[in-house]
Design an enzyme around this catalytic site. Structure first.
Site, mmCIF file in Angstrom:
data_model
loop_
_atom_site.group_PDB
_atom_site.id
_atom_site.type_symbol
_atom_site.label_atom_id
_atom_site.label_comp_id
_atom_site.label_asym_id
_atom_site.label_seq_id
_atom_site.Cartn_x
_atom_site.Cartn_y
_atom_site.Cartn_z
ATOM 1 N N LYS A 109 -8.914 -8.040 8.707
ATOM 2 C CA LYS A 109 -9.240 -8.524 10.054
ATOM 3 C C LYS A 109 -9.691 -7.368 10.932
ATOM 4 O O LYS A 109 -9.108 -6.282 10.902
ATOM 5 C CB LYS A 109 -8.000 -9.185 10.671
ATOM 6 C CG LYS A 109 -8.239 -9.761 12.063
ATOM 7 C CD LYS A 109 -6.971 -10.364 12.631
ATOM 8 C CE LYS A 109 -6.017 -9.299 13.143
ATOM 9 N NZ LYS A 109 -4.842 -9.860 13.831
ATOM 10 N N HIS B 5 0.827 -1.207 0.000
ATOM 11 C CA HIS B 5 0.000 0.000 0.000
ATOM 12 C C HIS B 5 0.865 1.262 0.000
ATOM 13 O O HIS B 5 0.576 2.226 -0.720
ATOM 14 C CB HIS B 5 -0.951 0.000 1.206
ATOM 15 C CG HIS B 5 -2.214 -0.735 0.960
ATOM 16 N ND1 HIS B 5 -2.289 -2.107 0.942
ATOM 17 C CD2 HIS B 5 -3.475 -0.295 0.685
ATOM 18 C CE1 HIS B 5 -3.525 -2.482 0.693
ATOM 19 N NE2 HIS B 5 -4.268 -1.404 0.527
#
Length: 501
Positions: free
Chosen positions: A415, A349
């Protein structure tokens, strides 16, 4: 006088780390089974079921419980009458055991340790060095606790220097919402009180090595202030309604552990360290007779649990899914993902954001696609990919708006909860965030049928992969309107629990 041989210690550490990579402690399995039996929230019950099914699969397949195979922590007590047959230091012997364990071809463990943590953050490639705590004690044996601590739960550790009159229980309960669900509850909270700042943290970590025994403590009653605190916090934390994976439910913690130590009159240092659903630790001793022999668990130790899929399950084709379809998904819906799924986490990212800022083209077109926050374990044998559970999504929050607005990304899988900024970006772009269960990495990997690197190959496990998945289970955690199940779920179950008291 006992003589401990170099190779015996090295082999014992290596064996212990392999052992805990695929065997949960029996007390943890028993506590999770009890939590599964009593859970009433279907989403939380399914999350616990996935963790238990994953645990059994890992025990039989000898593959990691979680893709984050942890940073190694070792507590070693050396008897003062022990003599060593070695030309290595104690730390070097332990680290050689770590190196062998994480590079074992039959069960490769993910190397997650980075040197130069505020600089190049370069992977050491073998998960060394371990964090080692030594103590010299009377006797002629060496007593060792080996643990492997995941980064997601470690990231939620808290410390404070309280005033002597401050309430430890109040402070712990104040920290709980700040911890979110990134530590993969249900697990344990280790609490250290006293000493100095570093001693409190060490006590908290060491307390997590103790067996789950809160029910026995409740039955006999507290005899010390530390035991009173355990009972009080176990009750209050579970009444918070956080539940498994933060989805809301009856069980948030399986146990609370507390260790204390004398401290300065002006201080009350307090630390919290959570242990996640990938609880990994084992204890062994060396007496000069050879390497440690670790007991092989019986398959009967694991409950025979199957998942109960509700009526709200939807099969999704990631190759044809549309924004209009995504807008129909509701928080808490169970989806089974099929088709091509991209991956990417922190390093990927960061690199993509830097490329976008320079006007460069990304290595893969993300228009209308989904990205999974994961750093998988390397495959062995005929595996397509090793254990591949989700990583903590909040670490990608600062990248979310740019990714959604400049790449056309439609959804993300990770998550636990998302932060406010990420939820606002999801809402503004009518995107979606899906949650996979942390602690079910080997189970998730069974849904991955093909895998190939499509970008940033030099990043290793942090590269961009393209997975082809079949019926990968996820929960809609943030819908296209910005409603988060991690906010509504715990609030709902906190009210339900309060009404029963």
């Amino acid at each position: 006088m006992t003589v401990i041989r170099q190779d015996d210690l090295i082999q014992s550490v290596a064996d212990a780390l392999q052992y805990i990579s695929y065997y949960h402690p029996k007390d943890f399995i028993d506590a999770m089974e009890a939590a599964h039996q009593q859970e009433e929230n279907p989403a939380a019950k399914d999350a616990i079921a996935q963790i238990l099914i994953n645990s059994r699969m890992c025990a039989t397949g000898h593959r990691p419980i979680c893709q984050d195979t942890g940073i190694v922590t070792v507590f070693v007590h050396v008897g003062m009458n022990v003599q060593w047959d070695t030309d290595m230091s104690l730390d070097d012997m332990i680290n050689e055991g770590v190196r062998r364990a994480y590079q074992l071809p039959d069960n490769i463990l993910r190397a997650s340790v980075l040197a130069d943590p505020d600089g190049k953050r370069q992977n050491t490639r073998d998960n060394t060095p371990a964090v080692i705590h030594h103590k010299l004690v009377p006797g002629n044996t060496v007593d060792i606790h080996v643990a492997a601590k995941g980064g997601g739960s470690e990231a939620k550790a808290k410390f404070a220097m309280l005033n002597p009159s401050d309430s430890v229980a109040d402070w712990v309960l104040e920290q709980l919402p700040k911890m979110g669900a990134g530590w993969c509850p249900p697990g344990m909270l280790g609490i250290g009180i006293g000493g100095t700042a570093e001693k409190a943290m060490e006590l908290a970590k060491e307390s997590l090595l103790d067996p789950i025994d809160i029910q026995e403590l409740q039955s006999r009653g507290a005899e010390t202030r530390a035991e009173e605190l355990r009972i009080e916090l176990y009750d209050k934390v579970n009444k918070s309604g956080v539940g498994a994976q933060g989805l809301g439910g009856l069980t948030t913690v399986l146990d609370i552990k507390v260790k204390d130590y004398p401290t300065h009159a002006a201080n009350k240092p307090v630390a919290i360290i959570p242990n996640c659903a990938a609880t990994r630790h084992v204890h062994f001793g060396l007496d000069g007779s050879g390497p440690a022999i670790l007991p092989v668990p019986r398959l009967e130790d694991w409950p025979d649990i199957t998942r109960e899929i509700g009526d709200n399950v939807k099969r999704v084709n990631l190759d044809t899914v549309t924004p209009a379809e995504v807008k129909q998904w509701q928080p808490g819906d169970t989806l089974l993902l099929n088709g091509k799924l991209l991956t990417g986490r922190d390093a990927a990212h960061k690199r993509m954001i830097d490329m976008l800022s320079r006007g460069e083209t990304l290595p893969v077109d993300m228009q209308g696609r989904f990205i999974y926050y994961v750093g998988p374990v390397d495959p062995v044998g005929d595996e397509v990919v090793g254990p591949a559970g989700p990583t903590t999504a909040t670490r990608m929050d600062k990248f979310t708006r740019t990714m959604l607005e400049q790449t056309g990304l439609l959804g993300m899988v990770g998550k636990a909860e998302r932060g406010t900024a990420a939820i606002e970006a999801i809402r503004d772009n009518r995107a979606v965030y899906l949650m996979a269960v942390g602690g079910a990495a080997y189970l998730v990997a069974q849904a991955i049928k093909k895998s190939r690197v499509v970008g940033f190959e030099d990043l290793g496990m942090e590269a961009i992969y393209e997975f082809e998945v079949e019926d990968m289970p996820v929960t809609v955690a943030v819908d296209s309107l910005g409603e988060s199940v991690h906010q509504t779920g715990p609030a709902k179950w906190k009210e339900i629990i309060a009404e029963r008291v």
